[in-house]
Scaffold this active site. Sequence first.
Site, PDB file in Angstrom:
ATOM      1  N   MET A 151      -3.051   3.739   0.171  1.00 53.64           N
ATOM      2  CA  MET A 151      -4.111   4.261   1.047  1.00 53.64           C
ATOM      3  C   MET A 151      -3.787   5.695   1.454  1.00 53.64           C
ATOM      4  O   MET A 151      -4.307   6.191   2.455  1.00 53.64           O
ATOM      5  CB  MET A 151      -4.269   3.368   2.281  1.00 53.64           C
ATOM      6  CG  MET A 151      -4.660   1.936   1.903  1.00 53.64           C
ATOM      7  SD  MET A 151      -5.431   1.019   3.242  1.00 53.64           S
ATOM      8  CE  MET A 151      -4.143   1.008   4.460  1.00 53.64           C
TER       9      MET A 151
ATOM     10  N   LEU B  22       1.161   9.489   2.215  1.00 49.99           N
ATOM     11  CA  LEU B  22       2.319   9.023   1.447  1.00 49.99           C
ATOM     12  C   LEU B  22       3.649   9.324   2.132  1.00 49.99           C
ATOM     13  O   LEU B  22       3.798  10.337   2.805  1.00 49.99           O
ATOM     14  CB  LEU B  22       2.292   9.680   0.057  1.00 49.99           C
ATOM     15  CG  LEU B  22       1.040   9.394  -0.765  1.00 49.99           C
ATOM     16  CD1 LEU B  22       1.120  10.111  -2.108  1.00 49.99           C
ATOM     17  CD2 LEU B  22       0.832   7.900  -0.972  1.00 49.99           C
TER      18      LEU B  22
ATOM     19  N   GLY C 152       8.483   5.484   0.924  1.00 52.34           N
ATOM     20  CA  GLY C 152       8.256   4.110   0.430  1.00 52.34           C
ATOM     21  C   GLY C 152       7.271   4.120  -0.731  1.00 52.34           C
ATOM     22  O   GLY C 152       7.519   3.527  -1.788  1.00 52.34           O
ATOM     23  N   HIS C 153       6.143   4.812  -0.534  1.00 45.84           N
ATOM     24  CA  HIS C 153       5.168   4.935  -1.633  1.00 45.84           C
ATOM     25  C   HIS C 153       5.819   5.584  -2.853  1.00 45.84           C
ATOM     26  O   HIS C 153       5.595   5.178  -3.989  1.00 45.84           O
ATOM     27  CB  HIS C 153       3.989   5.828  -1.206  1.00 45.84           C
ATOM     28  CG  HIS C 153       3.177   5.302  -0.075  1.00 45.84           C
ATOM     29  ND1 HIS C 153       3.148   5.910   1.162  1.00 45.84           N
ATOM     30  CD2 HIS C 153       2.329   4.253   0.012  1.00 45.84           C
ATOM     31  CE1 HIS C 153       2.325   5.251   1.954  1.00 45.84           C
ATOM     32  NE2 HIS C 153       1.819   4.237   1.291  1.00 45.84           N
TER      33      HIS C 153
ATOM     34  N   GLN D 291       7.595  -4.628  -1.014  1.00 45.63           N
ATOM     35  CA  GLN D 291       8.040  -5.832  -0.298  1.00 45.63           C
ATOM     36  C   GLN D 291       7.736  -5.714   1.194  1.00 45.63           C
ATOM     37  O   GLN D 291       7.601  -6.724   1.888  1.00 45.63           O
ATOM     38  CB  GLN D 291       9.551  -6.020  -0.535  1.00 45.63           C
ATOM     39  CG  GLN D 291      10.189  -7.165   0.216  1.00 45.63           C
ATOM     40  CD  GLN D 291       9.584  -8.509  -0.143  1.00 45.63           C
ATOM     41  OE1 GLN D 291       9.108  -8.706  -1.249  1.00 45.63           O
ATOM     42  NE2 GLN D 291       9.600  -9.431   0.814  1.00 45.63           N
ATOM     43  N   LYS D 292       7.608  -4.494   1.697  1.00 48.01           N
ATOM     44  CA  LYS D 292       7.255  -4.259   3.105  1.00 48.01           C
ATOM     45  C   LYS D 292       6.068  -5.136   3.527  1.00 48.01           C
ATOM     46  O   LYS D 292       6.042  -5.665   4.631  1.00 48.01           O
ATOM     47  CB  LYS D 292       6.931  -2.766   3.263  1.00 48.01           C
ATOM     48  CG  LYS D 292       6.063  -2.371   4.406  1.00 48.01           C
ATOM     49  CD  LYS D 292       6.882  -2.287   5.665  1.00 48.01           C
ATOM     50  CE  LYS D 292       6.090  -1.786   6.844  1.00 48.01           C
ATOM     51  NZ  LYS D 292       4.664  -1.760   6.742  1.00 48.01           N
TER      52      LYS D 292
ATOM     53  N   GLN E  51       1.110  -9.726   1.454  1.00 53.51           N
ATOM     54  CA  GLN E  51       0.228  -9.088   0.468  1.00 53.51           C
ATOM     55  C   GLN E  51       0.785  -9.314  -0.947  1.00 53.51           C
ATOM     56  O   GLN E  51       0.026  -9.611  -1.881  1.00 53.51           O
ATOM     57  CB  GLN E  51       0.133  -7.589   0.768  1.00 53.51           C
ATOM     58  CG  GLN E  51      -0.575  -6.771  -0.284  1.00 53.51           C
ATOM     59  CD  GLN E  51      -0.850  -5.363   0.206  1.00 53.51           C
ATOM     60  OE1 GLN E  51      -1.793  -5.145   0.960  1.00 53.51           O
ATOM     61  NE2 GLN E  51      -0.041  -4.412  -0.212  1.00 53.51           N
TER      62      GLN E  51
ATOM     63  N   MET F 174       9.688   2.210   6.552  1.00 53.33           N
ATOM     64  CA  MET F 174       8.728   3.318   6.485  1.00 53.33           C
ATOM     65  C   MET F 174       7.315   2.770   6.437  1.00 53.33           C
ATOM     66  O   MET F 174       7.041   1.770   5.774  1.00 53.33           O
ATOM     67  CB  MET F 174       8.997   4.169   5.255  1.00 53.33           C
ATOM     68  CG  MET F 174      10.256   4.969   5.405  1.00 53.33           C
ATOM     69  SD  MET F 174      10.285   6.320   4.241  1.00 53.33           S
ATOM     70  CE  MET F 174      11.886   6.996   4.652  1.00 53.33           C
TER      71      MET F 174
HETATM   72  P1  AMP Z   1      -0.344   1.421   1.948  1.00 55.74           P
HETATM   73  O1  AMP Z   1      -0.685   2.834   1.579  1.00 55.74           O
HETATM   74  O2  AMP Z   1       0.228   1.255   3.298  1.00 55.74           O
HETATM   75  O3  AMP Z   1      -1.437   0.447   1.610  1.00 55.74           O
HETATM   76  O4  AMP Z   1       0.852   1.016   0.974  1.00 55.74           O
HETATM   77  C1  AMP Z   1       0.737   1.147  -0.423  1.00 55.74           C
HETATM   78  C2  AMP Z   1       1.864   0.399  -1.080  1.00 55.74           C
HETATM   79  O5  AMP Z   1       3.101   0.949  -0.639  1.00 55.74           O
HETATM   80  C3  AMP Z   1       1.881  -1.083  -0.699  1.00 55.74           C
HETATM   81  O6  AMP Z   1       2.204  -1.849  -1.861  1.00 55.74           O
HETATM   82  C4  AMP Z   1       2.965  -1.151   0.327  1.00 55.74           C
HETATM   83  O7  AMP Z   1       3.598  -2.404   0.391  1.00 55.74           O
HETATM   84  C5  AMP Z   1       3.924  -0.102  -0.190  1.00 55.74           C
HETATM   85  N1  AMP Z   1       4.803   0.353   0.886  1.00 55.74           N
HETATM   86  C6  AMP Z   1       4.444   0.762   2.128  1.00 55.74           C
HETATM   87  N2  AMP Z   1       5.536   1.036   2.878  1.00 55.74           N
HETATM   88  C7  AMP Z   1       6.607   0.797   2.084  1.00 55.74           C
HETATM   89  C8  AMP Z   1       8.021   0.876   2.270  1.00 55.74           C
HETATM   90  N3  AMP Z   1       8.545   1.279   3.426  1.00 55.74           N
HETATM   91  N4  AMP Z   1       8.815   0.532   1.244  1.00 55.74           N
HETATM   92  C9  AMP Z   1       8.299   0.111   0.060  1.00 55.74           C
HETATM   93  N5  AMP Z   1       6.978   0.020  -0.180  1.00 55.74           N
HETATM   94  C10 AMP Z   1       6.141   0.342   0.815  1.00 55.74           C
END
Ligand code: AMP
Length: 271
Positions: free
Chosen positions: A21, A24, A27-28, A139-140, A144, A175
């Site tokens: 989303m 970034l 983690g992303h 895995q965060k 999901q 993160m």
């Molecule tokens: P989001 O933009 O929050 O929807 O996240 C996009 C992807 O990044 C999802 O698969 C999340 O699980 C992953 N993600 C978010 N935060 C982290 C993190 N700290 N470590 C690893 N993956 C993450």
Amino acid sequence: MLEASRRWRRDGRSIGLVPTMGALHAGHMRLVETARAENDVVVVSHFVNPLQFGPNEDLDRYPRDWERDDRMLREAEVDAIYRPTAATMYPPEASTRVRVGGVTDALEGAARPGHFEGVATVVTKLLAAVQPDRAYFGQKDAQQVAAVKRLASDLDLGVEIRVVPTVREQDGLAMSSRNAYLSPEERRAATAISGALREAAGAFASGERDPHRLRALISGRLGLEPLVSPEYVELVDAATFQKPGTLAVVAARIGKTRLIDNHDLSKPFPG
Ligand code: AMP
């Protein structure tokens, strides 16, 4: 997007998709790096999916910084950014929704009605548009991951779901784009969440196996931090999200910000 994907496939190139989303962070980028290492072509989707936000959630204030995101993705040598609009994803006549049963019923599913239906619907559409060989999830967002694995398997989507470990700040905080909402004081308090998971993993390593006691340990640690209001603390199975299991999952509010984290207590806490 589909045209480009078809071309890549015709040329025999494997495709990795990283759904995000935006806003970034490292983690992303770990997902992107993993996809880069495992595929010929990497596509990052960037879509703040209105369907997965509840009416009282943070859709309007969700952090957005396309220029910074683009710069980070260029540096990571991503081949394409797929950035659909809400109007093209959900035209007024669209009436199909994807619902994954079972694994989505409790915890995040119960706390955020409609959330996983929004996630499953958008993931199905992104997979249809990009047709990747592999799709990468963090895995965060453990529930999901369980839901997306179920979805891919149940609908024979022919995509490999790859899971990337949670990337944490130096002090352990997972993160998240939502960490940007925290005041300095809240940011400090937020370390109680990873601290509690770390302590529970330590207790597990010392032989504690009683899920009630492990759960109480986590809740007790969170209770020491007045700015943190826990929403749930549970020990579940990572694939089914049924109790009992060794995956400790936590949701907590800190001020107006809702954070989630998890850790498989049978494994050492990183760092
Ligand atoms: P989001 O933009 O929050 O929807 O996240 C996009 C992807 O990044 C999802 O698969 C999340 O699980 C992953 N993600 C978010 N935060 C982290 C993190 N700290 N470590 C690893 N993956 C993450």
